[in-house]
Design a protein around this motif. Structure first.
Motif, short mmCIF file in Angstrom:
data_model
loop_
_atom_site.label_atom_id
_atom_site.label_comp_id
_atom_site.label_asym_id
_atom_site.label_seq_id
_atom_site.Cartn_x
_atom_site.Cartn_y
_atom_site.Cartn_z
N UNK A 1 -2.01 9.96 14.13
CA UNK A 1 -3.04 9.62 15.10
C UNK A 1 -3.17 10.60 16.24
N UNK A 2 -2.66 11.82 16.07
CA UNK A 2 -2.68 12.82 17.15
C UNK A 2 -3.81 13.82 17.00
N UNK A 3 -4.50 13.80 15.87
CA UNK A 3 -5.59 14.74 15.65
C UNK A 3 -6.68 14.05 14.83
N UNK A 4 -7.92 14.32 15.17
CA UNK A 4 -9.04 13.69 14.47
C UNK A 4 -9.22 14.28 13.08
N UNK A 5 -9.71 13.45 12.18
CA UNK A 5 -10.05 13.88 10.83
C UNK A 5 -11.49 14.38 10.85
N UNK A 6 -11.72 15.54 10.29
CA UNK A 6 -13.06 16.11 10.28
C UNK A 6 -13.92 15.51 9.18
N UNK A 7 -13.32 15.36 8.02
CA UNK A 7 -14.07 14.84 6.87
C UNK A 7 -13.08 14.28 5.85
N UNK A 8 -13.57 13.40 4.99
CA UNK A 8 -12.71 12.81 3.98
C UNK A 8 -11.99 11.59 4.50
N UNK A 9 -10.92 11.23 3.82
CA UNK A 9 -10.21 10.00 4.15
C UNK A 9 -8.71 10.23 4.18
N UNK B 1 -11.53 24.41 15.54
CA UNK B 1 -12.80 24.65 14.86
C UNK B 1 -12.66 25.27 13.49
N UNK B 2 -11.44 25.54 13.05
CA UNK B 2 -11.19 26.15 11.74
C UNK B 2 -10.43 25.18 10.86
N UNK B 3 -10.80 25.06 9.58
CA UNK B 3 -10.09 24.12 8.72
C UNK B 3 -8.61 24.52 8.54
N UNK B 4 -7.71 23.62 8.90
CA UNK B 4 -6.29 23.80 8.60
C UNK B 4 -5.96 23.15 7.27
N UNK B 5 -6.72 22.13 6.91
CA UNK B 5 -6.63 21.44 5.63
C UNK B 5 -8.05 21.25 5.13
N UNK B 6 -8.29 21.57 3.88
CA UNK B 6 -9.64 21.47 3.33
C UNK B 6 -9.56 20.91 1.91
N UNK B 7 -10.02 19.67 1.74
CA UNK B 7 -10.11 19.09 0.41
C UNK B 7 -8.81 18.54 -0.16
N UNK B 8 -7.86 18.15 0.69
CA UNK B 8 -6.57 17.68 0.20
C UNK B 8 -6.66 16.23 -0.28
N UNK B 9 -6.22 16.00 -1.51
CA UNK B 9 -6.12 14.65 -2.07
C UNK B 9 -4.70 14.42 -2.55
N UNK C 1 0.83 -1.20 0.00
CA UNK C 1 0.00 0.00 0.00
C UNK C 1 0.87 1.26 0.00
N UNK C 2 0.40 2.35 -0.65
CA UNK C 2 1.14 3.61 -0.58
C UNK C 2 1.32 4.07 0.86
N UNK C 3 2.42 4.74 1.13
CA UNK C 3 2.69 5.21 2.48
C UNK C 3 1.63 6.17 2.98
N UNK C 4 1.20 7.08 2.11
CA UNK C 4 0.27 8.12 2.56
C UNK C 4 -0.70 8.42 1.43
N UNK C 5 -1.99 8.34 1.74
CA UNK C 5 -3.02 8.73 0.77
C UNK C 5 -4.09 9.53 1.48
N UNK C 6 -4.68 10.47 0.76
CA UNK C 6 -5.82 11.20 1.30
C UNK C 6 -6.78 11.51 0.17
N UNK C 7 -8.04 11.67 0.53
CA UNK C 7 -9.07 12.01 -0.45
C UNK C 7 -10.03 13.00 0.18
N UNK C 8 -10.13 14.19 -0.42
CA UNK C 8 -11.02 15.25 0.06
C UNK C 8 -10.87 15.44 1.56
N UNK C 9 -9.64 15.45 2.04
CA UNK C 9 -9.37 15.47 3.48
C UNK C 9 -9.60 16.86 4.07
N UNK C 10 -10.31 16.87 5.18
CA UNK C 10 -10.44 18.09 5.98
C UNK C 10 -10.01 17.78 7.41
N UNK C 11 -9.15 18.63 7.93
CA UNK C 11 -8.71 18.53 9.32
C UNK C 11 -8.84 19.91 9.94
#
Length: 292
Positions: free
Chosen positions: A47-55, A16-24, A2-12
């Motif tokens: 694993x130190x911060x929750x993902x708000x949305x995406x993968x 309460x403010x998006x630091x990352x919005x829509x990163x793939x 598996x690839x080391x790191x993948x994301x899809x439409x990631x929001x973190x």
């Protein structure tokens, strides 16, 4: 594998403010350097911060589950350390908390301390050791978990040049048998970390503005990262019609981050094309600046 790191439409979110919005993104190398990303990306991957949305996946796994299973370990930059603990105590407890029995944890800690060249300070309290030794201790703690994937946050950042290069060299050698992702705002192209990387990914906000061999990215003198407001699609079409080339996709057309290879164009042409396309260039900088 598996690839080391993948994301899809990631929001973190942070506070309460998006630091990352829509990163793939998707990595392809086994030793990857991620440049310019918000710190929240490392925190989420480790694993130190929750993902708000995406993968987000690390080696194909959910980050928090992977860390709990000691399949992934993170080495954050300058976390709080118990000042009265010794280097050896801290590294050993990292192995214990990863689920290893006492004797195994001691052996893993000894090996990690040896790899990180910390033997001379192993019995010193963390409050008394130098900044490079403290950072080395955090990397050793990640190693001592036995995790096959290690995420490291900017271990040499902010240190004097000689200390930074020395620590980076030790870290790279210590992690030679692990799949690794280094996260940093910028690194020197001749840093041991950059030289060891198979792949670099340059993240600008929530947009991947460059991906490939680090030396190749750094040498792209004709590639620029732009932030454009207005009709980004018309702007891109006009740039490509006049000799430029879009690298990646424009994303949000109302305020897009673009990576443009100028080709035969000059930077002044971009401003002219923007005016003709009912767009405004808000930011313009060379892609190679990810490397100091």
């Amino acid at each position: 594998m598996e690839p080391l790191l993948t994301s899809s439409s990631l929001r973190v979110d942070v506070g309460g403010t998006p630091a990352i919005e829509g990163l793939s993104l998707a990595t392809t190398g086994e030793r990857v350097l991620v440049l310019g990303a918000a710190r929240a990306l490392f925190e989420a991957a480790a694993g130190l911060r929750a993902i708000t949305r995406g993968e987000l996946r690390v080696a194909g796994q959910d980050p928090l589950a992977a860390v709990r299973a000691a399949a992934v370990a993170g080495a954050p930059l300058d976390p709080p350390l118990p000042p009265s603990w010794t280097v050896r105590e801290y590294v050993t407890w990292s192995a214990r908390l990863a689920g290893h029995p006492h004797e195994t944890a001691r052996a893993l800690a000894h090996e990690a301390i040896d790899r990180m060249k910390l033997g001379e300070v192993a019995t010193h309290k963390l409050a008394a050791v130098t900044a490079p030794a403290r950072r080395g201790t955090v990397v050793a703690a990640a190693l001592a978990t036995g995790a096959p994937v290690v995420l490291v946050e900017d271990p040499a950042g902010g240190l004097p040049d000689e200390a930074a290069r020395s620590l980076a060299r030790v870290v790279v050698r210590a992690l030679a048998d692990r799949r690794t992702v280094f996260f940093a705002p910028r690194v020197p192209l001749d840093s041991p970390i950059a030289l060891a990387a198979e792949e670099a990914i340059v993240v600008d906000g929530s947009h991947v503005s460059g991906q490939g061999d680090p030396a190749e990215i750094a040498s792209r003198d004709s590639a620029f990262v732009l932030r454009v407001a207005g009709d980004a699609r018309a702007f891109v079409d006009a740039v490509e019609a006049q000799g430029g080339r879009l690298l990646g996709s424009p994303g949000d057309p109302s305020q897009a981050r673009l990576t443009i290879d100028l080709g035969t164009l000059h930077t002044r042409d971009l401003l002219r094309i923007a005016a003709d396309s009912n767009a405004v260039v808000l930011e313009l900088r060379p892609l190679g600046r990810a490397f100091a």
